[in-house]
Motif scaffolding. Structure first.
Motif, PDB file in Angstrom:
ATOM      1  N   UNK A 113      48.065  45.422  31.179  1.00 53.53           N
ATOM      2  CA  UNK A 113      47.093  44.418  31.608  1.00 53.53           C
ATOM      3  C   UNK A 113      46.595  44.783  32.999  1.00 53.53           C
ATOM      4  N   UNK A 114      45.377  44.358  33.306  1.00 52.67           N
ATOM      5  CA  UNK A 114      44.749  44.650  34.591  1.00 52.67           C
ATOM      6  C   UNK A 114      45.124  43.589  35.611  1.00 52.67           C
ATOM      7  N   UNK A 115      45.470  44.015  36.814  1.00 50.14           N
ATOM      8  CA  UNK A 115      45.728  43.109  37.934  1.00 50.14           C
ATOM      9  C   UNK A 115      44.389  42.837  38.624  1.00 50.14           C
ATOM     10  N   UNK A 116      43.735  41.757  38.240  1.00 48.57           N
ATOM     11  CA  UNK A 116      42.376  41.485  38.724  1.00 48.57           C
ATOM     12  C   UNK A 116      42.326  41.207  40.225  1.00 48.57           C
ATOM     13  N   UNK A 117      43.444  40.798  40.804  1.00 49.57           N
ATOM     14  CA  UNK A 117      43.438  40.499  42.240  1.00 49.57           C
ATOM     15  C   UNK A 117      43.216  41.751  43.078  1.00 49.57           C
ATOM     16  N   UNK A 118      43.422  42.936  42.473  1.00 51.41           N
ATOM     17  CA  UNK A 118      43.259  44.181  43.229  1.00 51.41           C
ATOM     18  C   UNK A 118      41.909  44.843  43.011  1.00 51.41           C
ATOM     19  N   UNK A 119      41.087  44.302  42.124  1.00 46.84           N
ATOM     20  CA  UNK A 119      39.854  44.974  41.743  1.00 46.84           C
ATOM     21  C   UNK A 119      38.939  45.202  42.940  1.00 46.84           C
ATOM     22  N   UNK A 120      38.686  44.163  43.721  1.00 49.78           N
ATOM     23  CA  UNK A 120      37.766  44.292  44.850  1.00 49.78           C
ATOM     24  C   UNK A 120      38.276  45.288  45.884  1.00 49.78           C
ATOM     25  N   UNK A 121      39.604  45.247  46.131  1.00 52.64           N
ATOM     26  CA  UNK A 121      40.173  46.178  47.105  1.00 52.64           C
ATOM     27  C   UNK A 121      40.040  47.621  46.642  1.00 52.64           C
ATOM     28  N   UNK A 122      40.312  47.847  45.357  1.00 56.48           N
ATOM     29  CA  UNK A 122      40.316  49.210  44.839  1.00 56.48           C
ATOM     30  C   UNK A 122      38.911  49.798  44.816  1.00 56.48           C
ATOM     31  N   UNK A 123      37.933  49.005  44.460  1.00 63.27           N
ATOM     32  CA  UNK A 123      36.575  49.510  44.344  1.00 63.27           C
ATOM     33  C   UNK A 123      35.820  49.522  45.666  1.00 63.27           C
TER      34      UNK A 123
END
Length: 462
Positions: free
Chosen positions: A67-77
């Motif tokens: 499953x994707x950890x959506x809380x990290x999406x903005x940081x990673x991108x």
């Protein structure tokens, strides 16, 4: 085959975007989903999954599902995100070496080396940051890595940048005449900054050759060189090599003539490419004469810059030296230096704006001997640049170079991707490229005109 850090990072971000779309649709992702989406080999897929799990983007929930950890999406991108990849031998081997060997040999290297050189980039970076260099004749500062420098406010200041461009073309005319033509051009941009902005109206670009009329001689001396060899297959290589030498000679000469007039206006003069002429080992008399001319112009330029207080600096990309990583390996007792180079290593270690300590360079075979030749590496966004300079005050001048580069760099397109560097170099490079293309256009017109009225008759007349 191995992947460069830049390729790996861009591919990883592509994978992240596809995983996001799939996860939003189904709620989780399976191994078979990833194999279908990406078409990667099992080994490459495992590498990417491992990286995504290690940075917290994916979480394993069992039964082959993630499953994707959506809380990290903005940081990673975001542009500021630097994933702490594990440094593998894949990322550290010389690409030129691995591309030339067979799969069997590569698999044997993998079997022997993989267990011994796997290093955690985060822990290695922390060790490097904490380490203080003891007295060392090659590393002039106690820190191996320096933080981003304080920006300079560029006000009422001139910067200069130099670049050259060359083109080599072979024309086949009517199947009977093979004509090779080399075109070289060089430019210098004298950039003026006011209130931290580049002022185009007060900036100037100088280019050679200047084109006034078609009869103009491009070179002062005889421009014709006949290359002969006992090995015909080397002829093309020899001509391209000569083109490179002519380009370097034109650039070093222009730099010298420029400094004689404008040295009082500038403190820094950048050159696109290596600062020191390359050490080519050749035996041709005429080629040796050209190399001597290049070396003479370079030495005169160095002498003039030092006497006028100008920092002469070369900016290079994608270098294959391993001086820095070799010293780090020895200091920290991590034996990586023989399978990597400085650029690949520093992609995993440096953050935006950071730079390495000053490295004193010694004598290199075939190159002019320069006693006060130094260099350091710096990261600008996704570019690792090598900054060479000649100085009698290396620490003071290196600190100024770090600040001026950090304060004046821009992102600009290159043949393969985009790189960052001092703006004045880009403007010079752009003008040199356009000058070469203009000369080529004139050459094409001249050839068409010269051969337009020639009629080739293949009928044999006894």
């Amino acid at each position: 085959m191995p992947r460069s850090p830049i390729t790996k990072k861009s591919k990883l971000f592509e994978i992240i975007n596809k995983l996001l779309n799939s996860s939003l649709k189904f709620g989780y992702i399976t191994i078979s989903d990833m194999e279908r989406m990406f078409g990667l080999s099992d080994r490459m897929l495992r590498d990417y999954i491992r990286d995504l799990v290690s940075i917290g983007f994916l979480r394993y929930i069992g039964d082959g599902r993630y499953v994707v950890n959506y809380s990290m999406v903005n940081d990673i991108l975001s542009d500021d995100f630097h994933p702490e990849f594990i440094i593998d031998y894949d990322d550290l081997l010389f690409h030129s070496f691995t591309e030339s060997i067979s799969n069997r040999v590569y698999e044997e290297i993998e079997r022997v080396l993989k267990p011994s050189i796997r290093v955690n980039a985060r822990r290695l970076r922390e060790e490097i940051l904490k380490f203080r260099v003891p007295d060392n004749p090659l590393l002039l500062e106690d820190r191996l890595i320096h933080p981003p420098p304080k920006e300079l406010f560029l006000d009422d200041i001139y910067l200069a940048g130099s670049a050259s461009k060359y083109m080599y073309n072979t024309y086949l005319l009517e199947d009977i005449l093979l004509l090779s033509i080399a075109i070289v051009a060089s430019s210098i941009n004298l950039a003026y900054y006011k209130d931290d902005a580049y002022i185009e109206d007060k900036s100037t670009t100088f280019s050679v050759p200047q084109i006034h009329r078609m009869e103009q001689k491009i070179l002062d001396s005889s421009p014709f060189y006949e290359l002969t060899t006992n090995y015909p297959e080397l002829m093309e290589l020899g001509r391209r090599f000569l083109t490179r030498l002519l380009s370097d000679r034109l650039n070093y000469r222009l730099n010298y003539e420029f400094l004689k007039i404008y040295a009082e206006k500038i403190r820094v003069f950048f050159r696109w490419g290596s600062l020191i002429p390359h050490g080519f080992i050749i035996s041709g008399r005429r080629l040796l004469d050209i190399i001597k001319e290049i070396s003479d112009f370079f030495r005169e330029t160095i002498s003039l810059s030092l006497s006028r207080g100008v920092i002469l600096s070369g900016i290079s990309y994608g270098t294959h030296d391993n001086v820095f990583v070799r010293n780090v390996s020895e200091l920290l007792n991590i034996k990586l230096y023989w399978v990597t180079n400085d650029t690949n290593f520093l992609y995993a270690i440096l953050r935006d704006g950071e730079s390495t300590c000053i490295i004193k360079r010694g004598k290199e075979k075939g190159r002019p001997v320069i006693e006060n030749w130094y260099e350091f590496y710096m990261r600008l966004r996704d570019s690792i640049i090598k900054v060479e300079f000649v100085s009698n005050n290396p620490i003071e001048d290196a600190n100024y170079l770090r600040r001026i580069i950090w304060s004046s760099y821009i992102i600009f397109p290159k043949t393969k991707g985009r790189v960052a560097g001092p703006a004045t170099i880009y403007y010079a490079k752009e003008r040199a490229e356009s000058r070469v293309m203009e000369i080529r256009r004139l050459v094409d017109i001249g050839l068409r005109t010269a051969f337009a009225k020639i009629k080739i008759d293949y009928v044999f007349e006894g």
